[in-house]
Structure formats: C-alpha cells, structure tokens
Write a protein that holds these residues in place. Structure first.
Motif, PDB file in Angstrom:
ATOM      1  N   LYS A 314     -29.598  16.731 -10.888  1.00 53.20           N
ATOM      2  CA  LYS A 314     -30.810  15.914 -10.770  1.00 53.20           C
ATOM      3  C   LYS A 314     -30.819  14.752 -11.762  1.00 53.20           C
ATOM      4  O   LYS A 314     -31.078  13.610 -11.389  1.00 53.20           O
ATOM      5  N   CYS A 315     -30.536  15.045 -13.047  1.00 57.10           N
ATOM      6  CA  CYS A 315     -30.576  13.966 -14.058  1.00 57.10           C
ATOM      7  C   CYS A 315     -29.198  13.624 -14.617  1.00 57.10           C
ATOM      8  O   CYS A 315     -29.074  12.764 -15.485  1.00 57.10           O
ATOM      9  N   THR A 329     -31.018  26.283 -16.229  1.00 58.27           N
ATOM     10  CA  THR A 329     -32.183  25.406 -16.324  1.00 58.27           C
ATOM     11  C   THR A 329     -31.835  24.240 -17.227  1.00 58.27           C
ATOM     12  O   THR A 329     -31.493  24.430 -18.402  1.00 58.27           O
ATOM     13  N   CYS A 330     -31.885  23.051 -16.701  1.00 59.51           N
ATOM     14  CA  CYS A 330     -31.570  21.859 -17.493  1.00 59.51           C
ATOM     15  C   CYS A 330     -32.665  21.663 -18.537  1.00 59.51           C
ATOM     16  O   CYS A 330     -33.853  21.605 -18.211  1.00 59.51           O
ATOM     17  N   LYS A 331     -32.281  21.542 -19.802  1.00 63.40           N
ATOM     18  CA  LYS A 331     -33.255  21.373 -20.870  1.00 63.40           C
ATOM     19  C   LYS A 331     -33.917  19.997 -20.822  1.00 63.40           C
ATOM     20  O   LYS A 331     -34.992  19.810 -21.385  1.00 63.40           O
ATOM     21  N   LYS A 332     -33.293  19.064 -20.166  1.00 70.22           N
ATOM     22  CA  LYS A 332     -33.842  17.712 -20.141  1.00 70.22           C
ATOM     23  C   LYS A 332     -34.878  17.533 -19.031  1.00 70.22           C
ATOM     24  O   LYS A 332     -35.992  17.074 -19.274  1.00 70.22           O
ATOM     25  N   CYS A 333     -34.521  17.924 -17.802  1.00 69.95           N
ATOM     26  CA  CYS A 333     -35.432  17.699 -16.682  1.00 69.95           C
ATOM     27  C   CYS A 333     -36.012  18.997 -16.127  1.00 69.95           C
ATOM     28  O   CYS A 333     -36.793  18.962 -15.158  1.00 69.95           O
TER      29      CYS A 333
END
Length: 524
Positions: A314-315, A329-333
C-alpha cells in the motif's frame, strides 16, 4: 602507433653489458669448460625460465626518465629546426608521440604549432634566432587584472607578455602560475591568462617568475606528466618509492590475455596493466575492478534487502519480518497483509497461520524473485568469505613471521642447529603467504567464471592448493619438541613446502596459459 588507435613509443638505451663475455677472464683469455667447472664450487642457479604469459620490463630511475625526455627533445629539435622549449611543448601536446608530431608538422606547421599553444612559424618565438625584445617601444600600461598603472619605464621591467601579445603585470603572472602549479598540479598546459587564449606558458618565463621551490615542483610535474603520457611507463605505487617501470608488452588490448605482474626495485610487486599495488594473479585486471567495485559499493546491501525484506503493497515501505506469524501490519500505514502472498489479510478468513491462496502469475513471480535474490546473495557470500579469509590470513604475515622466528631461535638452542639450517621455516612461511594471495584472487576469478569443464578443472587445482596450504600452515604452527621431533618437523615442512609450491605453480601456469588459449569465459 598501434592498430587500435593507442599511441606507443619506445626508447632505446645502450646496454652497459654490451660486449661482455662471461667465458673470458680479466686478461681476455678464454676459459675452457674444464677450467670453468669446479666440483667444490657452489652451484650457480639458472635464471627462471620465462613463461609465455610473463612480460619483459625494466625499472627506471627519475634520472633515466629525464634522459629519455632530453633525447626525444633533441631529436625533434634537430628534425623540425625549432628551439628546444618549442620541441618540448610540441611533444607534450602530442603525448610524446614523435611520429604523429612529425606527420602533423610537415603537413601543416602552422596548425601543428597553434594547436599546441605556440606561435606560428612566422612568429619570432619559434625561430632559432635571438628573440627581439617585445618591449622595444614601451608605453604606459594598466594591468587588466589588478588595474595597476605602470609608466613606460615600469612597463619594460614589471610586466610580461607572451607571443600572443597579452600583457599582464609580473605580480599577477606570478600569482597565477604559482596557483596553477601548487594548487592545481598543472605543468605543461598552463595557458595565457587572457580569456579564450590558448597560448602555452613555456618553462623559461615560469622559471623566471617563481621561486626555486615552485620551479622544482613544476619540473617534477612535467616529469610525472611524461610518465603518465607514456603507455610503456608506470610509476611504482608503493609509498616512498620513486622508481618507474618500463614495459612495452602490456598494451590495453592485451590485458584480456595477460596479467602483467612486475617487481619494482623496492622489492614490491605491482600489476603494470592496472597499477594495482600487488600481484592479483591469476585474475585479469578487468575482473579485479569489477570485484572491488562489487565489494565496495552497496550492491550487496541491495541484494540482502531483496532477500530478507518486502515492500508494503500500500505505501511501499520496506518491511523486515521479525516473527513467525505471516500476519503483517505495516507500522507506517497500518495496512494488514499476508507475508507469503502479499495479499490483503482480510481475504484470508480464519486461516491465521497458513496461506493456501496461489496467484498463478504474481505469486510465483514474487517467490521466484525472492529465491533468486537469496541464491545470488548466498553465492556471492560463498566466494567473498573465502576471498576475505585468505586476504586476512595474508595480512597477518608480520605476526606469522614473528612467531616463526621465535621457533627458529628455539630450534637453534634446543637442537644445536645453525641459523642457515632453520631457514626452512621462513621459506615455508614465504611459500604459504604467496599461495594464500593466489588463492584469494582465485576465488574472485571463480565467482565470475561460467560453469563448464574448464571451470571444474580450475576449481580442482584451487582445491588441491588450498588443502596443501592448510596442511603446511598447520605444521608450521606446531610446538617445538625434542631434537627428534625437530628433525621430523623439518622434514615434513620441507616436503610440504615443496608440494605447496608445486600445486601453486600448476594453478598459476594452467590459469595464465588459459587466457592465451582463450579457455576462460566470464559471466560479465
């Protein structure tokens, strides 16, 4: 001039040994074979046989280099009938290729002189007659750089103009020339200060303008430029050495077939082809440069990232997995996705710890790309680790020599051996270190070799040498025992050292001959 456009030139020196007859005594009488042979005399070792992949070379001093330049300048001065400094400037412009210079000069003297930054033939500055003073009719002058005014009398003594007619005060000239020499390291191509003027400032006015120290540096730079321009000359790269190697058998077009290793008078090896400050046999120069770049840049960091990380779909943030669960789980998005298939985790239902989804295209591509990246990294690390290990071992030669020297002293005292008798240990250490350097570069070569029968033969020779080196190294590290043990150790080390040397020669000879026979194929 070579067929591929490379400029070559050679200098001939008279041999000091010309006419020397080794079979004649001091009185000039011939010595018979029977008289020359004495069974009690020490045997003279024959010089090593020259291999087809070896090159002829000579070590030159700076004085010899200066003599080379003087000889060429006098030759061109006589042929073209120009002053010595004009001949020198022309030779520097044509990279000391006198044949090309003569061809251009006889075809169009004006073009040859002007292109080299000199006055045309009609100008008095290229004549062998005494130069008329350019200040025969002095007049008031304002320096266009510092804007200082000069009277008629001052103009004659405190300003200077080249053959192009552009005049500046001596103070500005001096500051300009000193900056060019000391800061920029320029010498033979110092041009007039006038914008757009390509007239060369020759040695005579420079020596007049600057101090003796700057003048000395200027002439040293001219000598360095001469060596740099000559394809058959190369500086020894080792610190403190001022010798120059002359070799005309290693042009660039031959560096895919030769590894021109030479030994300077300082005792150090270097590659004449690429200037590497040590022997990198059996690898050719092109492969050495590729390997060093690969080891130095961030290419392997990128390989590691490809093999151990993925990007958020996604990002596009780079994510490294640090646990066993595939639910990421992406820590950014905060996007939740599956580590295995990179699809959204919401589509996985309750299958928390497994992924049975398979995308015929993207899934296989991702896994194939990941596998290839990991395989590429593992292959590189295989060869790099062995290359680095032998390099590290060779760098410890000083400690190796010290420990061996202590054992040699111990053998002298405990076994009542002379210093000559214990030299076998030092010779064995020399053999080990030389073999390790060869093994180090053999792993660099193996990394780029295409897989075929020749590669397997190369790796067999590599394996045999490595085994022999490890065996000899282990023997040299053994503790010194009684007199009987020392005698046995001496015999073992001597035999093993001879075997290592034999395996080393086999690997080196076969590999270097392979270049001449075009047996090796590389993946680059």
């Amino acid at each position: 001039m070579s067929s591929d456009g490379e400029e070559e030139f050679e200098f001939e020196f008279e041999d000091d040994d010309e006419g020397f007859d080794p079979e004649a005594d001091s009185a000039g009488e011939s010595i018979s074979d029977a008289e020359a042979f004495d069974i009690m005399s020490p045997t003279l070792e024959e010089p090593p046989e020259k291999k087809p992949y070896d090159v002829n070379y000579r070590v030159r001093t700076m004085q010899e280099i200066m003599d080379m330049q003087t000889k060429e300048v006098k030759k061109v001065q006589s042929l073209l009938e120009v002053p010595a400094d004009t001949a020198a400037t022309l030779l520097r412009y044509y990279a000391w290729n006198s044949e090309k210079l003569q061809e251009q000069f006889w075809n169009d003297p004006t073009a040859a002189l002007v292109s080299a930054g000199l006055s045309p033939p009609s100008s008095p500055s290229t004549s062998t007659q005494p130069l008329p003073s350019p200040l025969a009719s002095p007049r008031p002058f304002e320096c266009p750089i510092c804007c200082m005014d000069y009277t008629k009398e001052q103009t004659a003594t405190q300003t200077l103009a080249l053959g192009c007619g552009h005049r500046f005060c001596r103070g500005c000239w001096t500051e300009y020339v000193v900056g060019k020499i000391t800061t920029e390291g320029e010498s033979g191509r110092i041009q007039c200060m006038e914008s757009g003027c390509s007239r060369i400032v020759r040695a005579e006015p420079i020596d007049e303008l600057v101090t003796s120290d700057v003048s000395k540096k200027y002439h040293n730079l001219l000598n360095q430029a001469f060596v740099s321009d000559a394809p058959s000359l190369r500086w020894c790269p080792h610190p403190g050495c001022e010798h120059i190697i002359e070799c005309s058998q290693a042009p660039q077009k031959m560096l895919n077939q030769l590894v021109p290793t030479v030994t300077c008078r300082c005792g150090n090896d270097l590659c004449f082809g690429c200037g590497y400050p040590a022997s990198h046999r059996p690898v050719i120069c092109r492969i050495v440069k590729l390997w060093e770049k690969k080891c130095a840049d961030d290419s392997e960091t990128a390989n590691w990232l490809q093999a151990n990380t993925k990007e958020c779909t996604k990002c596009q943030s780079t994510i490294e997995k640090n646990g066993g669960c595939n639910h990421m789980t992406c820590k950014k998005c905060k996007w939740e996705f599956c580590w295995v298939c990179m699809g959204p985790w919401s589509e996985h239902g309750t299958a928390w710890y497994q992924c049975n989804r398979f995308d015929e295209k993207s899934g296989s591509d991702n896994r194939d790309h990941q596998a290839k990246s990991r395989q590429s990294l593992e292959r590189y690390l295989h060869y790099f680790n062995r290359w680095a290990n032998h390099e590290h071992s060779a760098k410890l030669d000083a400690d190796f020599y010290k420990s061996t020297q202590k054992k040699m002293e111990q053998m002298q005292s405990s076994a009542n051996m002379s210093w000559i008798e214990v030299q076998f240990a030092k010779q064995a250490v020399d053999t080990v270190i030389a073999a390790r350097i060869t093994l180090k570069w053999s792993y660099c070569m193996a990394f780029y070799l295409k897989r075929n029968n020749m590669t397997e033969l190369f790796e067999d020779n590599q394996r045999d040498l490595e085994r022999a080196v490890e065996t000899l190294g282990y023997s040299l590290e053994q503790n010194i025992g009684d007199v009987g043990a020392i005698a046995k150790l001496r015999q073992e080390v001597t035999n093993q050292s001879a075997y290592v040397q034999k395996r080393h020669d086999i690997l080196m000879d076969d590999t270097l001959r392979g270049y001449l026979e075009h047996r090796w194929e590389f993946t680059v």
